[in-house]
Enzyme design. Structure first.
Site, short mmCIF file in Angstrom:
data_model
loop_
_atom_site.label_atom_id
_atom_site.label_comp_id
_atom_site.label_asym_id
_atom_site.label_seq_id
_atom_site.Cartn_x
_atom_site.Cartn_y
_atom_site.Cartn_z
N VAL A 199 0.88 -1.17 0.08
CA VAL A 199 -0.02 0.04 -0.01
C VAL A 199 0.87 1.26 -0.10
CG1 VAL A 199 -0.37 0.11 2.52
CG2 VAL A 199 -1.89 1.02 1.10
N ASP A 200 2.00 1.33 0.66
CA ASP A 200 2.91 2.47 0.53
C ASP A 200 3.31 2.78 -0.68
OD1 ASP A 200 3.34 0.12 2.34
OD2 ASP A 200 5.13 1.16 3.07
N ALA A 201 3.22 1.89 -1.85
CA ALA A 201 3.50 2.12 -3.22
C ALA A 201 2.63 3.46 -3.72
CB ALA A 201 3.32 1.05 -3.99
N LEU A 202 1.38 3.44 -3.25
CA LEU A 202 0.40 4.36 -3.76
C LEU A 202 0.84 6.10 -3.64
CD1 LEU A 202 -2.91 2.93 -2.67
CD2 LEU A 202 -1.79 2.44 -4.72
N ASN A 203 1.21 5.96 -2.42
CA ASN A 203 1.90 7.53 -2.21
C ASN A 203 3.31 7.60 -2.77
OD1 ASN A 203 1.83 9.94 -0.69
ND2 ASN A 203 3.78 9.07 0.00
#
Length: 361
Positions: A151-155
């Protein structure tokens, strides 16, 4: 100069603030109304640049700090003169890992370069981030769509795709971004809770990490800031954003923080700054943009900022209770701080200052 849809501020304000990146704010520049928030932001930024660790690295941690640091400039009209030299020393390049050419963490610095570009283009080179995105677009078009599998990848990557698409007038960036997002959404977003799993290891576990969800809300916030209102992708991003905001409003602790493990107040039950700050940033922007109902969400933001500014922020400017680098809920101590936590704090302060009418924007 004005970048379409980015944290709207006028040409004159942009010019005045851009100058402050090099020198002290001009005497003729209009000062924002006095409020404690701007002093708190300046104190947090100054502490980190004086005492922070590994300040030269072109990594996601420093990128997050510098995105917040430029929010500090926009909000207060003051600069600690660190972001532009940091980017210049890197020659506006992104880290390169031949084994993982599209690793999202290595794209995070591009967002800081894009923020600088709003002030200084065409002096700021976007060649590195443009090349990386074009190459990834080609890879996505070839059928590879699982790069954003945590999920970190989204930012780390999503905001740069959206902003570069606007700059280059190239819809293929948005098409690829949407495919990557939808792959992540399908695997990691839980519709029942309105929250994101950190990665596939946690699917079905009931563990929803605060900072991981903070990354997701921050990414959606930044993309919604730049996407045209008639973009066909916008409704789905807005739906997920609103669903997250609603869920988070129900999960806020009495002390204003969110727990590191969002659904389990007994798991690492102390304060945690980074997730709380990203939620404050995202929800605060939604109120200002007229997307979220102020009567419902303004108390959430006010309570969160009270927690951040009176408990997380120390008297010397240190932002504490920042959970160390990790991939799941963990305890954060008052002595724990990090570049990304300070950056998140500054982004939150930017939105709270707007709501309180004491921002230079």
């Amino acid at each position: 100069m004005r970048f379409p849809g980015i944290r709207g501020f006028g040409v004159l304000a942009a010019a005045a603030l851009a100058g402050s990146l090099f020198t002290a704010p001009a005497a003729t520049a209009a000062a924002p109304p006095a409020c404690a928030i701007t002093d708190q932001m300046v104190a947090a930024g100054n502490y980190w640049v004086a005492n922070g660790t590994d300040l030269d690295a072109i990594d996601w941690q420093n990128a997050t700090f510098h995105v917040g640091n430029l929010a500090l400039v926009r909000t207060t009209g003051q600069s600690n003169h660190k972001t532009l030299p940091w980017a210049q020393a890197a020659n506006y390049q992104l880290p390169l890992d031949p084994k993982r050419p599209f690793f999202p963490d290595n794209q995070a610095a591009g967002e800081a370069y894009l923020d600088l570009y709003t002030y200084f283009h065409p002096e700021i080179s976007l060649d590195s981030i443009r090349t990386r995105i074009k190459d990834e677009v080609a890879s996505v078009q070839a059928g590879h769509r699982d790069y954003w599998n945590y999920v970190d990848a989204l930012n780390m990557a999503m905001p740069s795709f959206a902003r570069m698409s606007v700059i280059d007038h190239d819809p293929s960036y948005l098409d690829a971004m949407d495919k990557l997002f939808k792959t992540s959404e399908h695997k990691l977003f839980n519709e029942f809770t309105g929250l994101w799993y950190r990665d596939a290891r946690f699917t079905g576990s009931g563990v929803f990490w605060s900072r991981g969800n903070g990354w997701a809300l921050a990414a959606l916030t930044k993309v919604l800031q730049v996407l045209p209102t008639d973009d066909p992708r916008r409704p789905e991003y807005l739906r997920v954003y609103k669903k997250m905001a609603f869920s988070l409003s129900l999960l806020q602790r009495r002390d204003g923080f969110w727990n590191s493990d969002l659904l389990n107040p007994w798991d690492h039950g102390g304060p945690e700054t980074s997730g709380t700050a990203f939620f404050t940033f995202g929800i605060g922007w939604g109120i200002s943009a007229g997307i979220l109902d102020a009567a419902r969400y303004r108390p959430v933001v006010d309570k969160a900022w009270t927690a951040l500014s009176t408990k997380a922020l120390q008297a010397d400017g240190k932002v504490g209770y920042v959970q160390p680098v990790g991939d799941r809920p963990a305890t954060a101590k008052v002595t724990d701080t990090a570049a990304y936590g300070v950056g998140a704090f500054l982004l939150a302060g930017q939105e709270v200052a707007k709501l309180q009418g004491c921002s230079a924007e």
